[in-house]
Every structure is written in structure tokens, then in C-alpha cells.
Design a protein around this motif. Sequence first.
Motif, PDB file in Angstrom:
ATOM      1  N   SER A  98       0.885  -1.392  -0.017  1.00 24.29           N
ATOM      2  CA  SER A  98       0.185   0.097  -0.137  1.00 24.29           C
ATOM      3  C   SER A  98       0.913   1.253   0.003  1.00 24.29           C
ATOM      4  N   GLU A  99       2.146   1.245   0.682  1.00 24.02           N
ATOM      5  CA  GLU A  99       2.816   2.453   0.727  1.00 24.02           C
ATOM      6  C   GLU A  99       3.407   2.863  -0.579  1.00 24.02           C
ATOM      7  N   LEU A 100       3.640   1.719  -1.371  1.00 25.23           N
ATOM      8  CA  LEU A 100       4.201   2.077  -2.508  1.00 25.23           C
ATOM      9  C   LEU A 100       3.014   2.249  -3.877  1.00 25.23           C
ATOM     10  N   ARG A 101       1.923   2.099  -3.506  1.00 24.70           N
ATOM     11  CA  ARG A 101       0.781   2.260  -4.330  1.00 24.70           C
ATOM     12  C   ARG A 101       0.185   3.642  -4.154  1.00 24.70           C
ATOM     13  N   SER A 102       0.834   4.425  -3.355  1.00 25.79           N
ATOM     14  CA  SER A 102       0.473   5.863  -3.090  1.00 25.79           C
ATOM     15  C   SER A 102       0.738   6.981  -4.410  1.00 25.79           C
ATOM     16  N   PRO A 103      -0.106   7.867  -4.856  1.00 23.06           N
ATOM     17  CA  PRO A 103       0.277   8.566  -5.885  1.00 23.06           C
ATOM     18  C   PRO A 103       1.292   9.480  -5.388  1.00 23.06           C
ATOM     19  N   ALA A 104       1.606   9.755  -4.153  1.00 21.61           N
ATOM     20  CA  ALA A 104       2.542  10.509  -3.743  1.00 21.61           C
ATOM     21  C   ALA A 104       4.136   9.843  -3.929  1.00 21.61           C
ATOM     22  N   VAL A 129      -1.204  22.037  14.177  1.00 20.08           N
ATOM     23  CA  VAL A 129      -1.034  23.082  13.178  1.00 20.08           C
ATOM     24  C   VAL A 129       0.097  23.370  12.421  1.00 20.08           C
ATOM     25  N   VAL A 130       1.364  23.400  13.086  1.00 21.95           N
ATOM     26  CA  VAL A 130       2.650  23.170  12.573  1.00 21.95           C
ATOM     27  C   VAL A 130       3.199  22.005  13.410  1.00 21.95           C
ATOM     28  N   PRO A 131       3.884  21.035  12.817  1.00 21.20           N
ATOM     29  CA  PRO A 131       3.719  20.737  11.300  1.00 21.20           C
ATOM     30  C   PRO A 131       2.523  20.595  10.699  1.00 21.20           C
ATOM     31  N   ASN A 132       1.967  20.837   9.481  1.00 19.24           N
ATOM     32  CA  ASN A 132       0.678  20.804   8.829  1.00 19.24           C
ATOM     33  C   ASN A 132       0.173  19.211   8.713  1.00 19.24           C
ATOM     34  N   LYS A 133      -0.761  19.006   9.336  1.00 20.55           N
ATOM     35  CA  LYS A 133      -1.099  17.462   9.156  1.00 20.55           C
ATOM     36  C   LYS A 133      -1.023  16.766   7.905  1.00 20.55           C
ATOM     37  N   LEU A 134      -1.847  17.735   6.940  1.00 22.98           N
ATOM     38  CA  LEU A 134      -2.094  17.369   5.657  1.00 22.98           C
ATOM     39  C   LEU A 134      -0.862  17.087   4.717  1.00 22.98           C
ATOM     40  N   ALA A 135       0.176  18.134   4.914  1.00 25.40           N
ATOM     41  CA  ALA A 135       1.611  17.969   4.393  1.00 25.40           C
ATOM     42  C   ALA A 135       2.180  16.583   4.681  1.00 25.40           C
ATOM     43  N   LEU A 136       2.192  16.191   5.814  1.00 22.06           N
ATOM     44  CA  LEU A 136       2.631  14.974   6.337  1.00 22.06           C
ATOM     45  C   LEU A 136       1.850  13.693   5.828  1.00 22.06           C
ATOM     46  N   GLN A 137       0.707  13.778   5.716  1.00 20.46           N
ATOM     47  CA  GLN A 137      -0.140  12.681   5.248  1.00 20.46           C
ATOM     48  C   GLN A 137      -0.146  12.502   3.966  1.00 20.46           C
ATOM     49  N   HIS A 138       0.157  13.425   2.789  1.00 20.18           N
ATOM     50  CA  HIS A 138       0.323  13.617   1.634  1.00 20.18           C
ATOM     51  C   HIS A 138       1.634  13.044   1.047  1.00 20.18           C
ATOM     52  N   ALA A 139       2.577  12.973   2.014  1.00 16.00           N
ATOM     53  CA  ALA A 139       3.928  12.389   1.513  1.00 16.00           C
ATOM     54  C   ALA A 139       4.252  11.222   1.701  1.00 16.00           C
ATOM     55  N   ALA A 140       4.671  10.522   0.586  1.00 14.03           N
ATOM     56  CA  ALA A 140       4.998   9.152   0.547  1.00 14.03           C
ATOM     57  C   ALA A 140       5.825   8.766   1.679  1.00 14.03           C
ATOM     58  N   ARG A 191      16.535   7.341  -2.593  1.00 14.06           N
ATOM     59  CA  ARG A 191      14.987   7.126  -2.651  1.00 14.06           C
ATOM     60  C   ARG A 191      14.515   6.625  -1.248  1.00 14.06           C
ATOM     61  N   GLY A 192      15.091   6.232  -0.463  1.00 13.77           N
ATOM     62  CA  GLY A 192      14.908   5.687   0.856  1.00 13.77           C
ATOM     63  C   GLY A 192      14.068   4.380   1.007  1.00 13.77           C
ATOM     64  N   VAL A 193      13.708   3.722  -0.297  1.00 16.77           N
ATOM     65  CA  VAL A 193      13.127   2.478  -0.369  1.00 16.77           C
ATOM     66  C   VAL A 193      13.356   1.757  -1.499  1.00 16.77           C
ATOM     67  N   ALA A 194      14.016   0.288  -1.384  1.00 16.63           N
ATOM     68  CA  ALA A 194      14.566  -0.492  -2.411  1.00 16.63           C
ATOM     69  C   ALA A 194      13.548  -1.046  -3.164  1.00 16.63           C
ATOM     70  N   LEU A 195      13.685  -1.348  -4.468  1.00 17.11           N
ATOM     71  CA  LEU A 195      13.061  -1.938  -5.526  1.00 17.11           C
ATOM     72  C   LEU A 195      13.454  -3.106  -6.188  1.00 17.11           C
ATOM     73  N   ASP A 196      13.082  -4.292  -5.858  1.00 16.32           N
ATOM     74  CA  ASP A 196      13.579  -5.616  -6.734  1.00 16.32           C
ATOM     75  C   ASP A 196      12.853  -5.537  -8.199  1.00 16.32           C
ATOM     76  N   ARG A 197      13.166  -6.419  -9.069  1.00 15.02           N
ATOM     77  CA  ARG A 197      12.812  -6.372 -10.455  1.00 15.02           C
ATOM     78  C   ARG A 197      11.250  -6.264 -10.403  1.00 15.02           C
ATOM     79  N   ALA A 198      10.738  -7.099  -9.459  1.00 12.37           N
ATOM     80  CA  ALA A 198       9.209  -7.294  -9.602  1.00 12.37           C
ATOM     81  C   ALA A 198       8.390  -5.999  -9.251  1.00 12.37           C
ATOM     82  N   LYS A 199       8.996  -5.316  -8.325  1.00 14.47           N
ATOM     83  CA  LYS A 199       8.114  -4.299  -7.860  1.00 14.47           C
ATOM     84  C   LYS A 199       8.617  -3.054  -8.707  1.00 14.47           C
TER      85      LYS A 199
END
Length: 744
Positions: free
Chosen positions: A411-417, A693-704, A446-454
Motif C-alpha cells: 500500500s505504501e508504494l501504491r500511493s500517488p505521492a 497546526v505546525v507541522p501541517n497534518k495534511l502535508a505529512l499525510q500526503h507525503a510518501a 530514494r529511501g526504499v529498495a525496489l526489486d525487479r518485480a516491484k
Amino acid sequence: MPLLVMANMQQKLEKVVQLKLFAFMAKLQADDALPGLHIEPMVNAADARARTGRVDQGLRAVLYKIEVPSGPTTYVCAGVYEHDEAIKIAKSQVLRVNPVNGVTELIAAPTPAAPATQAAQWVHEPPTSQKPFLDQFGYEAEDLTSSLGFDLETAERLLAFAAEDELLAFAESLPNQWQQNAALGLAVGDSIEGIKTSLGLGGTESDTAVPPTKERPAEVAPSGSPEETEASELLESLKRPASQMQFTFVDDDEELRRVIEGGDFGAWRVFLHPEQRAYATRTYKGPFRLTGGAGTGKTVVLLHRARELTVDSDARTVLTTFTRTLASMLDRDLRRLDPQLPRAAQLGEPGVLTAGIDQLAHAVRDAAESSGWERASIDAIGWDAERSASLVSNATGWDEAVFDAKPDLPSELRSPAFMESEYLQVVLPNGVTSRADYFAARRPGRGVALDRAKRAQVWSVVEQFRRNARAHRRLSWAELSSVAAAYLDAHPAERPADHVLVDEAQDLTPSHWTMLRALVREHSNDLFVAEDSHQRIYGQRVVLSRLGIKIVGRSRRLTLNYRTTQQNLRYALGVLEGGEFTDSEGSPQDEQGYRSARLGPEVRVRGHQTPSAQYDALAQQLEDWRAASGDVDSIAVLVRTKGATETVVQQLATRDVPATEKSARDKVRVMTMHGAKGLEFSRVVLFDVSEGVVPNKLALQHAAPEERADAELRERSLLYVAASRARDELIVSWQGAPSSLLAR
């Protein structure tokens, strides 16, 4: 026809006095023998060159008349004062060349007991019960006198202060700019050689005389008599970079008017620090990067460098930054700096072109030949995006692509972000147009590894994204830059710039950088980049060497803040504590060594139990400021979101405080922290810096997920940017509970 030199005495002159001083100086420059000027020598003056001139019935200009046989008379204007005060100053001050460092300075008249006393009288004796503050750096009195040029009394005072704030207050009271800057360097532990180099005192590359202009003589040969030799040496000293912090030659009426009426920006653009002047004028063998905290003068250096590269030449100079709004401010300030500087109407023309980074990509597309543009788009993004394709944000289409492709991913890699970030950071900068290209592409940082399948599943989403974009004939702004870069690389003879200067570089995307590299061929003075990694509030981290921009060994940092007070700067830097920042070469960046040239009141942090109480306190504070100064236009309330600006304006209206979301006379400005980037105000309230309010909740939620930590870092940077907008007073307000990012 006399030459004029204006001294920066940091006087705040009323408009009517400015006009009178301009009229007086213009007449003086035209003919100093006019009887109405009353250029009068002083009786029993400490300096035989001292004069006063009548600005009006009650005001006198303090002048120093320098005469040499081989050139025109030069007048140094050291300020305008009421009649009696002007007479007193003219009689008691001496304009001279410092015998140690060669810098022009104004000093109190020497006395037999103190041959070179320069320091302003200090009302408090430095404390002796505590260990002196500067002891930790190992300075000796001889370092300050024989190497830097301080007189012994001033040196001993600097070395005796036990508290940093008392030392800084004393430094601010010193009468000459080189002294103030040298003392600030001492306060942060700079080496003596480092201080000399930054001030251009050590015979280094920065120690370059100001070029002759119009009637200003290129060189004045010393004459036979001691008086004539002294006058010649004084004129030469006025051209040294460290002297130019405080004294500037004025060549014509237009420049004279700008010096007198310039205000804060005027002081920066005329009275440059020697280090700033060096970066603005040097020749670099390739790309150069200038870093520095908010308010250290990076933008001013860029403006001067644009002028330096373009004046008296046919150079095509591009000056760009992250947004169109910031670009318009650069354009305004460049016109203030030199109204006569050649300007380019479009990309590729001689002169300076000031434009936002996306405007440049658009200009490349507009000028491109149709078939060539279509081929470049196939090379860059895999399909023939015609020039009529509509432009959309970088986020547009990723929700749709993920839904259509239905990738078999966690699910974390399916995100549009995540998909958008992978596209911007890996796919576009590597020119990936096929599955094989993507499998071969490196993904550092990039912070996350992707094998060939991914990778195969991610690529299926990218293909779907591009199919949808082709069907709807739409192109993202990042894709536009990538296609523009591909077009320019395919047509090297059409590169439209000789020099490219970049402000706010920390916020640019990899696609922006590939286009900037393609705008200008590799040669001396090709790219000049100004950035502050602590102010990265939009984009992700970028390492320039991976994008073909090699800066290693050509990077310097500015540390002296001209905008805000030491108290405000200290608080803003405290916000950064706990964050890990890296520059555009991937090297760690810290906030050590930054200092301010001014002191002011302590930052006030105020907590409130309820929203209503917070609004009441805000309204009262704004009314207090209005009553104290009347300068409402220099007050700003900064909030985290656009919605909050509307609420604050409405709440203030119910409390009879005029406020606006747009610039308007006699109304307090309410704007987002993002919108305040590039601006400054005398008084600032950071409003509702509360938990949630700061940090902004939406900004953090929309980040990958793998970029959540970086999103939090950008929130910290945003608060730092907001805090550093205040020149004089800063108030931080919260209700309920304070933000975790607030400086403790």
C-alpha cells in the motif's frame, strides 16, 4: 567637476530632508564654487579637509574635501545634521587611512594620550568578575591591533567583555563598518586570517579595487608634498573593498538619488561587504555555488553579478528563481540597482532576462521548431507532446494512473505521492522511456529498495500515466523542463544563454537542473547558484553532480546576516535544531557561524488557552505597534495555511483592526508562511504555531512514507523561513499546546 563619495552613516532621513540633500549634492557635483552652497572650512578642525555645506537654513552637510594636483576634487559626504551638531562633528572627526589595514575610516580626533582612539564611548565598564567571552578563541590584543587594525583601547574593550550580548552591543556602537564586521567575526570565533580575508585585508583575490567609472580616476599618482601624498593615498583607500562597505563613489544624478533614497535595499546594493563584492566580480572556471542563511545577501550578490556580467557587453544573462513572484521581485530590485542595465525582452537576446524557472522552460518551447520539439519530447518522455499540449501540475494524473494500472504493490508504494516522487527523482532526470531503461536506472537517496518485480509494477503505473497524459494532451511542468533540456541538448548551437544565475536553488527539481545545464554551454562563469538548504520548503533533496553540474571546490558560504537582529536570528536558528540538512552536493549543513549585524528586543513567545484569547492578544499587539510607530505597512501576521489567512482577517475585522490578505496601505498584511518567502517586515507575528497546526497534518499525510521525515524537515524549514522575515521584532503565538518545532 568634483567627484562625490557618500558615506553610509546609517541615518534615517525624512523624505523632505532626502530631497534637500539630493538638491545640495547635485549642485555640489555640478560646481562646488556656487556661493549658495556655503562650502566653509572649519576653524581649529582636527582634519584640515573638513567642511560644512548649507543644505537649508537649519541643516548642514558634513564634508571632507580631498584635493590632488593630478585629478578632480573629491568630496566625501559624511551625513547631514542640524547646524550646531554638524559644526561639532566636522571639527572633531578625522577622515583617514587606517595605518594597519589601509581602510578608509572616520575616527574621533586623536589625542596625545590615545593616538588612535576609535571606539564610541561605552557607558558600562566591561565586567571583570567573569572570564572574558573571547578567551575561548585564544585571541591576543596584538592580533586585534597589529593584524586587524583596531586601536589598543578598542581591542582591550573587545577582549574584556564577559557576555556575548554585551560584546555584540559594543560592536554595533563602533563608528566604522569594517570594525563592526571584524568584531562580529571575533564573536563567532573566526580566525584572524579568516576575518582579514573576508574583509579583503589580506592581499587575497577579493582585494580588488573598484573599477574606474566615468570621471573617477583609475589611479592617482602620489605627488611630492606630504599633504598631496596623503590625499592620493586616501583616494586609493576609498576604492578598497573594505572601504566600499561604508563609502561609495557616486557617478551621476540618478545614482545619487538612489543612494540617498534607497532605504534598506539601497544600502545593500551600494555598500557591499568585500566578500560579497568578490563573489559578484570574480571569474569562475565552471559552476559556482554561494550558500548562506536567510538575510546574508545571496540575492544581492546575484543582482550585482548579473550587472557585472552584462554591463558594457553583449552577454545574454539569465537570472531565474523558483517562482514567478520571486522573479518579479528580482526584476524590480535589478531595475533599482541599475535602471540603465541592458534588459532582454525574450530568451536568447543580449541583456539580462529575469524569469521564473518554469517561464524559461515555456520560452524554450515557444522558440523551438515544431518537429524538433516533438522529437525531443519522444526522447525525454516517450511520446510526441506537441507544443499545444496543456500544462498541468506535477501531481496531476497520478491518482488516475494508480487506479487504472492497479499495481501489485504494498500500500505504501501504491500511493500517488510515491509514484509522483519516483517520476520526478528517477524517471525524468534519467531520460527513462522504456522498462529496460527503468530497470537500469540508479535510485540513490530514494529511501526504499525496489526489486525487479516491484520495478515492473511501478513502471506499469508510469506507462499508464503517460498514456493518460497523451490521451488528454497534457504535460506536467517538470516534463516541460525535461523536454526543453532534451531539445537544447539536441541543438547545442541554439543554447540561448551565456550566463545563468539561479536564486533559491534549493527548491528546484531535477528537471529544472537538467534544463538549466542545457541553457548554457560549459565554460567560465556559466552557472552561478545561490542556495540555502535550511530554506528548502518545496522540493526534495537534489545532488547536482548526479545531474551533470560539477561544483566541487567552487562553493562558499556567507554568514553575516543583514536583515534581522541577533535575537531574531538566534531564535530562527533554534528552530533548525534537531533537523539534518544537506546541501546540493549531499554534504551536511549546519547553522554554526551565522551572526547578525544588529541587536534588538528578545523574541516573545506567547501561549493562550483558547482561540478567542489568541485573537484578542493578536489584535491588541497590532494596535500597540500601530500606536507606537504608525508604520502599519511593515507589520505582517504569518500563518500556516491559506484558509487561516481568511479566518485571521475576519477575526481582526471583528476587533476593529484593518487587515488584508493582499498588499494595501494602512492595513496589516496577513499571509501564509510560504507566501512570505523573499519578503521582510519590520514586525512579524507567527500566529497559531500550535500542536496540530505546525507541522501541517495534511502535508505529512500526503507525503510518501519514505519521504515523511523529509516532509517534516520542510515544515521545520518553513518555520525558520517565517521567523527570519522579521527585521526588528518577532512574536510567536500558540494556543492549547505549542508546536513541537518551536525553539526552546
